[in-house]
Motif scaffolding. Structure first.
Motif, PDB file in Angstrom:
ATOM      1  N   ALA A   1       0.538  -1.233   0.224  1.00  0.00           N
ATOM      2  CA  ALA A   1      -0.007   0.142  -0.257  1.00  0.00           C
ATOM      3  C   ALA A   1       0.619   1.536   0.369  1.00  0.00           C
ATOM      4  CB  ALA A   1      -1.043  -0.184   0.667  1.00  0.00           C
ATOM      5  N   VAL A   2       1.873   1.064   0.578  1.00  0.00           N
ATOM      6  CA  VAL A   2       2.956   2.714   0.531  1.00  0.00           C
ATOM      7  C   VAL A   2       3.865   2.163   0.515  1.00  0.00           C
ATOM      8  CG1 VAL A   2       3.893   3.776   1.639  1.00  0.00           C
ATOM      9  CG2 VAL A   2       1.549   3.179   2.304  1.00  0.00           C
TER      10      VAL A   2
ATOM     11  N   LEU B   1       8.644   4.002   2.663  1.00  0.00           N
ATOM     12  CA  LEU B   1       7.679   5.131   3.945  1.00  0.00           C
ATOM     13  C   LEU B   1       8.674   5.284   4.940  1.00  0.00           C
ATOM     14  CD1 LEU B   1       4.632   5.552   5.582  1.00  0.00           C
ATOM     15  CD2 LEU B   1       5.183   3.017   6.613  1.00  0.00           C
TER      16      LEU B   1
ATOM     17  N   PRO C   1      -0.930   1.966  14.754  1.00  0.00           N
ATOM     18  CA  PRO C   1      -1.524   0.990  12.951  1.00  0.00           C
ATOM     19  C   PRO C   1      -2.396   1.820  11.969  1.00  0.00           C
ATOM     20  CG  PRO C   1      -3.517   1.325  14.909  1.00  0.00           C
ATOM     21  CD  PRO C   1      -1.977   1.929  15.362  1.00  0.00           C
ATOM     22  N   PHE C   2      -2.423   3.667  12.333  1.00  0.00           N
ATOM     23  CA  PHE C   2      -2.307   4.189  11.633  1.00  0.00           C
ATOM     24  C   PHE C   2      -0.954   4.902  10.982  1.00  0.00           C
ATOM     25  CE2 PHE C   2      -6.405   3.217  13.625  1.00  0.00           C
ATOM     26  CZ  PHE C   2      -6.755   2.852  12.377  1.00  0.00           C
ATOM     27  N   ARG C   3      -0.549   5.542   9.728  1.00  0.00           N
ATOM     28  CA  ARG C   3       0.507   5.587   9.568  1.00  0.00           C
ATOM     29  C   ARG C   3       0.006   6.448   8.238  1.00  0.00           C
ATOM     30  NH1 ARG C   3       6.253   6.785   8.971  1.00  0.00           N
ATOM     31  NH2 ARG C   3       5.723   8.945   7.918  1.00  0.00           N
ATOM     32  N   GLY C   4       0.598   8.005   8.729  1.00  0.00           N
ATOM     33  CA  GLY C   4       0.431   8.712   6.815  1.00  0.00           C
ATOM     34  C   GLY C   4       0.788  10.293   6.653  1.00  0.00           C
ATOM     35  N   LYS C   5      -0.211  10.874   6.000  1.00  0.00           N
ATOM     36  CA  LYS C   5       0.879  11.845   5.389  1.00  0.00           C
ATOM     37  C   LYS C   5       0.125  13.593   5.898  1.00  0.00           C
ATOM     38  CE  LYS C   5       1.431  11.683   1.280  1.00  0.00           C
ATOM     39  NZ  LYS C   5       2.593  12.036   0.091  1.00  0.00           N
ATOM     40  N   LEU C   6       0.152  14.254   5.954  1.00  0.00           N
ATOM     41  CA  LEU C   6      -0.995  15.446   6.138  1.00  0.00           C
ATOM     42  C   LEU C   6      -0.230  16.731   5.286  1.00  0.00           C
ATOM     43  CD1 LEU C   6      -3.670  16.792   8.116  1.00  0.00           C
ATOM     44  CD2 LEU C   6      -1.839  17.703   9.571  1.00  0.00           C
TER      45      LEU C   6
ATOM     46  N   THR D   1       3.141  11.309   9.907  1.00  0.00           N
ATOM     47  CA  THR D   1       2.480  11.310  10.714  1.00  0.00           C
ATOM     48  C   THR D   1       1.788  10.690  11.124  1.00  0.00           C
ATOM     49  OG1 THR D   1      -0.246  12.505  11.730  1.00  0.00           O
ATOM     50  CG2 THR D   1       0.293  11.569   9.400  1.00  0.00           C
ATOM     51  N   ASP D   2       1.354   9.827  12.118  1.00  0.00           N
ATOM     52  CA  ASP D   2       0.994   8.596  12.459  1.00  0.00           C
ATOM     53  C   ASP D   2       0.123   8.580  13.733  1.00  0.00           C
ATOM     54  OD1 ASP D   2       2.664   8.679  15.279  1.00  0.00           O
ATOM     55  OD2 ASP D   2       4.174   7.559  14.221  1.00  0.00           O
ATOM     56  N   ILE D   3      -1.085   7.637  14.205  1.00  0.00           N
ATOM     57  CA  ILE D   3      -1.913   7.723  15.098  1.00  0.00           C
ATOM     58  C   ILE D   3      -1.305   6.678  16.271  1.00  0.00           C
ATOM     59  CG2 ILE D   3      -4.081   6.856  16.439  1.00  0.00           C
ATOM     60  CD1 ILE D   3      -5.070   8.473  14.018  1.00  0.00           C
TER      61      ILE D   3
ATOM     62  N   TRP E   1      -1.839  11.711  18.671  1.00  0.00           N
ATOM     63  CA  TRP E   1      -1.507  11.678  17.465  1.00  0.00           C
ATOM     64  C   TRP E   1      -0.020  12.864  17.185  1.00  0.00           C
ATOM     65  CZ3 TRP E   1      -5.670  13.502  13.506  1.00  0.00           C
ATOM     66  CH2 TRP E   1      -6.223  13.667  12.787  1.00  0.00           C
TER      67      TRP E   1
END
Lengths: 323, 310
Positions: free
Chosen positions: B51-52, B55, B169-174, B184-186, B239
């Motif tokens: 998916a990514v 990273l 569990p959640f990793r992303g970008k903003l 960013t991650d949660i 967050w």
């Protein structure tokens, strides 16, 4: 005739080649996937940036198949082999139109957003003001919306045990109020947009929004100092609304929303004192409604946590923006 | 690629040497090429891809040192501001182990200030409640000090230490304003918490129900705080944002649910379900509270260099 035989032999040899090639990478062949709408139309093209399954996170990457493709051309026809200095080509300045987060998943421009939600009190330990609510927004641009929202509090206000215990222990009457409804006209702005990979496996999109507006809230005091004589009617008051929230998209028209909103107004509280004696007409002053409320209004922040979902209409739209 | 190769052959030599053979061959080749294209269409070029890619692994194999400031929420009598520190080690990018701790500094709420002025100072109750003539003074003798409310009887969290497991569990970008972006991650965390609590010392009856004849609650001398250790679960969500490879910042919400007596009042101990005052202050007057706080974190990760995934 000989030429025909030769031609047929060449054709037969060529026929054998693709069959062999098709069988060879059996185990290395990628699995079948369910491609998204746009991607499914042209699967053999380069991966789209952003939301696609191969989206690059972080530094970006070079598609691995590029070099191999040039090599194949050179093997087939050395005269057609391109004489490109790849190192020099890589150093060229590229004026590509790139965005921090590519391919906004759910565009909002010219769409309606309908948001049912439920709110709970965040800063009033004495009376809880839970309320169902509804928000309606129309997005003028992809980031700016105008809309209205409202909360229905009536019959759901409930004084807390904490209020009872404090009053009993300290013998101090604490003025409390209850709300009936509230309605606001708002501007919303979406400054931040992002996406998350969940468990490194699936991608979902979210955005932040802030809002501000003006409206009215209907409140009335709950009689605790002199409940025998005092009854209050709801009165609408001017209120201001500021807030912000997070919207997580499940698909292009459905999202869950968590919002923190502050409804700011000047509230009328019960008068902590009870006038004694009678007025000129011989009626007890305690029964005069003008003595029931405190002489000054009280600046009040009704901070509310709201959780709900959003439905965007129309459900689908034509994707025209470059990002 | 194969299709282009065939097209070039068809357009040049074979076409010149034998039209019939070329046409036959090209037709046959086109059939097989078509069959192969169909197979590609079924599988797709992105099948099996992660998916990514690339990273940045801000947590994997790194030690994270996080100074923080925590602020309690929904306080009734006292707010707690808690400077603290968190140290975590993340064997993988999605799992970490560590400990968080802080020391509490208290400020009073407006309710406490109101009670101090209206219920204590303005009422001006005598030190010995037996000499009181004011009814309110007699009735509140067990519950209100004649001195300083915050210092004499309000409960407080002095310190907290909490080992915890963190899952990301959640990793992303903003993207902010469509130009700035940040990794960013949660994260979610859970663990046991050890809490140093100060609350009003037992008076009237001890925690076992034995009468304390030397400590009646109406006596001003009974208004003093006593320390104890409370054990509670703690959990929450954070967050986090990573503007650079070794520095990040974030906010987290933490719950610390446990029972304690925040007011120092005699709220329970007699009557139905022991829900009425019994002129004694002890553990029966503790009430379960879903204590929660928000922390602001500054995160420093070591080693400073960050790895990337494939």
């Amino acid at each position: 005739m000989n030429q025909v035989r030769v031609g047929l032999l060449v054709a037969a040899a060529l026929l054998a080649m693709p069959l062999t090639a098709a069988a060879q990478p059996k185990k290395a062949q990628p699995k079948e996937i369910n491609l998204d709408e746009e991607g499914a139309e042209k699967p053999a093209e380069a991966p789209t940036e952003g939301e696609g399954a191969g989206a690059a996170e972080g530094e970006g990457e070079t598609p691995s198949g590029e070099g191999e493709g040039l090599g194949d051309i050179c093997k087939i026809d050395p005269s057609a082999c391109p004489s490109i200095n790849m190192d020099e080509a890589a150093k060229r300045d590229i004026n590509a139109e790139m965005y921090a987060v590519q391919q906004i998943y759910a565009l909002r421009r010219f769409r309606f957003e309908i948001t049912p939600y439920f709110g709970i009190t965040m800063n009033d330990q004495f009376v809880a003001h839970p309320a169902p609510g509804l928000g309606l927004n129309f997005y003028i641009t992809n980031v700016l919306a105008v809309g209205v929202n409202g909360n229905f509090y009536a019959a759901l206000n409930s004084p807390s045990n904490f209020n009872f215990q404090t009053s009993r222990a300290a013998r101090v009457g604490i003025p409390i109020t209850e709300y009936a409804w509230n309605a606001n006209a708002n501007f919303s702005y979406v400054p931040a947009y992002g996406k998350f990979a969940g468990f490194g496996d699936f991608i979902f999109h979210y955005d932040f929004y802030v809002l501000g507006g003006v409206g009215a809230i209907a409140t009335r005091p709950i009689a605790v100092v002199d409940p025998d004589n005092r009854t209050f009617e709801y009165k609408p008051r001017l209120s201001f609304h500021v807030g912000g929230g997070l919207r997580i998209f499940f698909n292009r028209w459905f999202a869950v929303v968590a919002e923190l909103s502050d409804y700011i107004f000047f509230d009328e509280l019960e008068n902590p004192g009870i006038p004694i004696g009678n007025d000129a007409n011989g009626n007890p002053k305690a029964q005069d409604p003008t003595t029931w409320t405190a002489p000054e209004t009280s600046f009040t922040n009704n901070v509310q946590a709201q959780v709900g979902f959003s439905v965007f209409l129309p459900f689908s739209w034509e994707y025209r923006l470059p990002k | 690629m194969m299709r282009r190769f065939v097209n070039s052959l068809c357009a040049s030599r074979l076409l010149r040497r034998g039209m019939l053979a070329a046409l036959t061959g090209c037709a046959a080749l086109a059939m097989s090429a078509g069959a192969e294209a169909q197979e590609i269409q079924l599988t797709g070029p992105l099948a099996g891809a992660p998916a990514v890619r690339k990273l940045r692994l801000h947590r994997a194999g790194r030690i994270e040192i996080t100074p923080s400031a925590s602020f309690t929420l929904l306080d009734e009598y006292q707010r707690t501001i808690m400077p603290g520190l968190r140290v975590m080690y993340h064997p993988t990018d999605w799992l970490g182990f560590g400990v968080w701790g802080g020391y509490g500094i208290q400020t009073t709420t407006s309710l406490t200030d109101e009670l101090q002025v209206k219920a204590i100072d303005e009422r001006n109750c005598p030190t010995d409640s037996n000499t009181a003539t004011d009814t309110a003074c007699k009735l509140t003798a067990v519950n209100l000090t004649r001195g300083n409310l915050a210092q004499d009887q309000l409960g407080r969290m002095q310190w907290v230490a909490a080992p915890q497991v963190t899952v990301v569990p959640f990793r992303g970008k903003l993207a902010l304003f469509a130009t700035l972006f940040v990794d960013t991650d949660i994260s979610f965390f859970v663990g046991p918490a050890v809490i140093g609590v100060q609350e009003r010392a037992p008076c009237g009856k001890d925690n076992d129900g034995n009468t304390l004849t030397d400590r009646p609650c109406a006596a001003q001398s009974s208004f003093q705080l006593e320390s104890r250790i409370a054990i509670a679960p703690t959990f929450g969500v954070g967050w986090n944002f990573y503007p650079t490879s070794f520095f990040g910042f974030g906010a987290e919400w933490r719950a610390l649910p446990f029972a304690w007596n925040t007011s120092g009042f005699d709220n329970a101990g007699s009557g139905n379900d022991e829900a009425f005052p019994d002129t004694a202050v002890n553990n029966k007057d503790r009430q379960f509270r879903f204590n929660s706080m928000v922390s602001v974190n500054l995160m420093f990760s070591l080693p400073m260099k960050v790895k990337s995934s494939d």
